[in-house]
Scaffold this motif. Structure first.
Motif, short mmCIF file in Angstrom:
data_model
loop_
_atom_site.label_atom_id
_atom_site.label_comp_id
_atom_site.label_asym_id
_atom_site.label_seq_id
_atom_site.Cartn_x
_atom_site.Cartn_y
_atom_site.Cartn_z
N LYS A 11 3.00 -4.31 -8.24
CA LYS A 11 3.33 -5.75 -8.15
C LYS A 11 4.65 -6.02 -8.89
CE LYS A 11 1.13 -10.30 -8.85
NZ LYS A 11 2.12 -10.96 -9.68
N TYR A 12 4.78 -5.45 -10.09
CA TYR A 12 6.00 -5.66 -10.89
C TYR A 12 7.22 -5.10 -10.15
CZ TYR A 12 9.27 -5.69 -14.78
OH TYR A 12 10.39 -5.91 -15.57
N ILE A 13 7.07 -3.90 -9.60
CA ILE A 13 8.21 -3.28 -8.90
C ILE A 13 8.61 -4.11 -7.68
CG2 ILE A 13 8.90 -1.27 -7.51
CD1 ILE A 13 7.24 0.47 -9.45
N SER A 14 7.64 -4.53 -6.91
CA SER A 14 7.97 -5.28 -5.69
C SER A 14 8.67 -6.61 -6.01
CB SER A 14 6.71 -5.53 -4.85
OG SER A 14 5.80 -6.29 -5.59
N GLU A 15 8.41 -7.14 -7.20
CA GLU A 15 9.04 -8.41 -7.58
C GLU A 15 10.41 -8.23 -8.25
OE1 GLU A 15 6.09 -10.11 -10.11
OE2 GLU A 15 4.81 -10.78 -8.44
N HIS A 16 10.67 -7.04 -8.78
CA HIS A 16 11.90 -6.85 -9.57
C HIS A 16 12.84 -5.77 -9.05
CE1 HIS A 16 9.15 -8.86 -12.41
NE2 HIS A 16 10.25 -9.34 -12.97
N GLU A 62 -0.01 -0.89 -16.92
CA GLU A 62 -1.47 -0.97 -17.09
C GLU A 62 -2.20 -0.20 -16.00
OE1 GLU A 62 -3.14 -4.90 -17.82
OE2 GLU A 62 -4.83 -4.34 -16.53
N SER A 63 -1.79 -0.39 -14.76
CA SER A 63 -2.46 0.27 -13.63
C SER A 63 -1.47 0.36 -12.47
CB SER A 63 -3.69 -0.53 -13.20
OG SER A 63 -3.27 -1.79 -12.68
N GLU A 67 0.83 -1.21 0.00
CA GLU A 67 0.00 0.00 0.00
C GLU A 67 0.87 1.26 0.00
OE1 GLU A 67 -3.26 0.10 -0.54
OE2 GLU A 67 -3.03 -2.08 -0.75
N THR A 68 1.99 1.20 0.73
CA THR A 68 2.91 2.34 0.77
C THR A 68 3.50 2.59 -0.61
OG1 THR A 68 3.48 1.75 3.03
CG2 THR A 68 4.96 3.29 1.91
N LEU A 69 3.86 1.51 -1.28
CA LEU A 69 4.44 1.61 -2.63
C LEU A 69 3.41 2.20 -3.60
CD1 LEU A 69 6.65 1.08 -4.72
CD2 LEU A 69 5.85 -1.29 -4.89
N LYS A 70 2.18 1.75 -3.51
CA LYS A 70 1.13 2.28 -4.40
C LYS A 70 0.94 3.78 -4.19
CE LYS A 70 -1.63 -1.97 -4.53
NZ LYS A 70 -2.87 -2.56 -4.01
N GLN A 71 0.92 4.19 -2.93
CA GLN A 71 0.76 5.61 -2.63
C GLN A 71 1.94 6.41 -3.18
OE1 GLN A 71 -1.80 7.16 -1.43
NE2 GLN A 71 -0.91 9.19 -1.08
N GLU A 72 3.14 5.86 -3.00
CA GLU A 72 4.36 6.51 -3.50
C GLU A 72 4.30 6.65 -5.02
OE1 GLU A 72 8.23 5.09 -1.84
OE2 GLU A 72 8.63 4.58 -3.94
N GLU A 121 -5.48 11.33 -4.68
CA GLU A 121 -6.61 10.54 -4.19
C GLU A 121 -7.64 10.20 -5.27
OE1 GLU A 121 -5.37 13.24 -2.87
OE2 GLU A 121 -6.83 14.86 -2.68
N ASP A 122 -7.51 10.86 -6.44
CA ASP A 122 -8.42 10.56 -7.55
C ASP A 122 -8.00 9.29 -8.31
OD1 ASP A 122 -9.85 12.82 -6.99
OD2 ASP A 122 -8.83 14.07 -8.49
N ILE A 123 -6.77 8.83 -8.06
CA ILE A 123 -6.28 7.67 -8.81
C ILE A 123 -6.59 6.39 -8.03
CG2 ILE A 123 -4.26 6.59 -9.88
CD1 ILE A 123 -2.90 9.34 -9.89
N ASN A 124 -7.36 5.53 -8.65
CA ASN A 124 -7.65 4.24 -8.03
C ASN A 124 -6.62 3.20 -8.47
OD1 ASN A 124 -10.12 5.03 -6.71
ND2 ASN A 124 -11.03 5.12 -8.76
N ASP A 125 -6.42 2.21 -7.63
CA ASP A 125 -5.36 1.22 -7.90
C ASP A 125 -5.53 0.53 -9.25
OD1 ASP A 125 -4.48 1.89 -5.44
OD2 ASP A 125 -5.02 0.01 -4.45
N ASN A 126 -6.77 0.37 -9.69
CA ASN A 126 -6.99 -0.37 -10.94
C ASN A 126 -7.36 0.53 -12.13
OD1 ASN A 126 -6.59 -3.16 -10.08
ND2 ASN A 126 -8.31 -2.74 -8.71
N ASP A 127 -7.24 1.83 -11.96
CA ASP A 127 -7.48 2.74 -13.09
C ASP A 127 -6.49 2.47 -14.21
OD1 ASP A 127 -9.55 4.02 -11.89
OD2 ASP A 127 -8.42 5.82 -11.32
N ILE A 128 -6.96 2.52 -15.45
CA ILE A 128 -6.07 2.38 -16.61
C ILE A 128 -5.24 3.66 -16.71
CG2 ILE A 128 -5.96 2.06 -19.12
CD1 ILE A 128 -7.03 -0.37 -17.61
N LEU A 129 -3.91 3.51 -16.81
CA LEU A 129 -3.05 4.71 -16.80
C LEU A 129 -3.00 5.40 -18.16
CD1 LEU A 129 -0.04 3.48 -14.62
CD2 LEU A 129 -2.07 4.74 -13.90
#
Lengths: 85, 205
Positions: free
Chosen positions: A77-82, A70-71, A2-7, A24-32
């Motif tokens: 998820k990609y960043i946390s894995e790589h 994509e979102s 969640e911290t990473l997403k906010q960052e 705060e207008d950006i939702n986690d699954n919004d298409i970028l």
């Protein structure tokens, strides 16, 4: 995660100069790209630089970004894995 | 070059004030250019979100052109046959320096694509052309000082040879805290003659 997403949301708004969009207008699954946040090809290149500078992730093929950016959910998820930093 | 053409309108942005045909349309003193131009954009209902992504020179040129062209009641859905002839002294040096700074240190080498795309002065012409569907001739000249004679000759030539119906031309200079924009529209009909004297007179207004 969640911290990473906010960052990521804060960095995207600031570094891509999205003056009319609040974090705060950006939702986690919004298409970028496209009809989502409306990011363009130069924004995609900026995100590639951001991945390298902030997380030590080098994308050798810009086309890889299409799926990764994509979102916020997918990107985090990609960043946390790589990430190397 | 004779003066068969006319200056239909002119716009200037300098000293934190935007004027159209000599009348003030926006002013906000005692703030830096970056804040001033953003506040002006919002106040003038410019409605072009990509504005915030532009470099300082493009913001200056874009807003000056927008204030002027908005007043021309152009059809934004159709192509407009208006050429653009701009000039300045510092080229894109303000943004060139930002880019240079990002590549100075090999240990911290992260050039920004969004900055790099503005390391040419004529990019500002592209921004204006996209919004107003201008697909005519365009040029960006670098001079030591404002060169009314060259602008007069070049724009008159474009009109005389049938290259375009109108010419948006002038001076858009920005380097650090110093900026000065003066654009004017040259047309085939009107009342104010397109000559060196009037070009300079409006520049000094």
């Amino acid at each position: 995660m969640e911290t990473l997403k906010q960052e990521l949301k804060e960095n995207i708004v600031e570094q891509l100069n999205l003056e009319d969009i609040a974090v705060e207008d950006i939702n986690d699954n919004d298409i970028l790209f496209g009809d989502g946040l409306g990011l363009d090809s130069i924004d995609a290149l900026e995100l590639i630089v951001m991945l390298d500078k902030n997380y030590g992730i080098k994308l050798s093929d810009p086309k890889e970004g299409r799926a990764i950016f994509e979102s916020i959910e997918v990107l985090a998820k990609y960043i946390s894995e790589h990430r190397t930093k | 070059m004779n003066s068969d053409y006319y200056i239909s309108s002119f716009c200037s942005i300098k000293n934190n004030t935007i004027s159209l045909n000599g009348s003030k349309v926006y002013s906000d003193e005692n703030i830096e250019f970056s804040e001033f131009i953003k506040a002006a954009y919002k106040s003038l209902n410019t409605n072009y979100p990509k504005f915030f992504k532009m470099d300082a020179l493009s913001k200056l040129a874009f807003l000056a052109a927008d204030v002027l062209l908005k007043n021309e009641n152009l059809n934004s859905e159709e192509e407009n046959d208006i050429a653009i002839v701009f000039s300045n002294k510092a080229s894109s040096l303000d943004t060139d320096r930002k880019h240079q700074k990002s590549i100075d240190n090999e240990e911290d080498y992260f050039p920004s694509p969004a900055v790099f795309v503005y390391t040419l002065p004529n990019i500002c012409i592209g921004e204006i052309s996209i919004k107003y569907k201008l697909f005519s001739e365009n040029s960006f000249f670098i001079f030591e000082n404002f060169n009314a004679q060259h602008l007069l000759d070049y724009s008159s030539s474009l009109l005389a040879t049938g290259k375009t119906d109108k010419v948006l031309c002038g001076w858009v200079e920005l380097d650090g805290d110093q900026y000065d924009a003066y654009l004017y529209l040259v047309t085939k009909t009107g009342t104010t003659t397109h000559n060196k004297k009037n070009i300079i007179k409006f520049y000094n207004t």
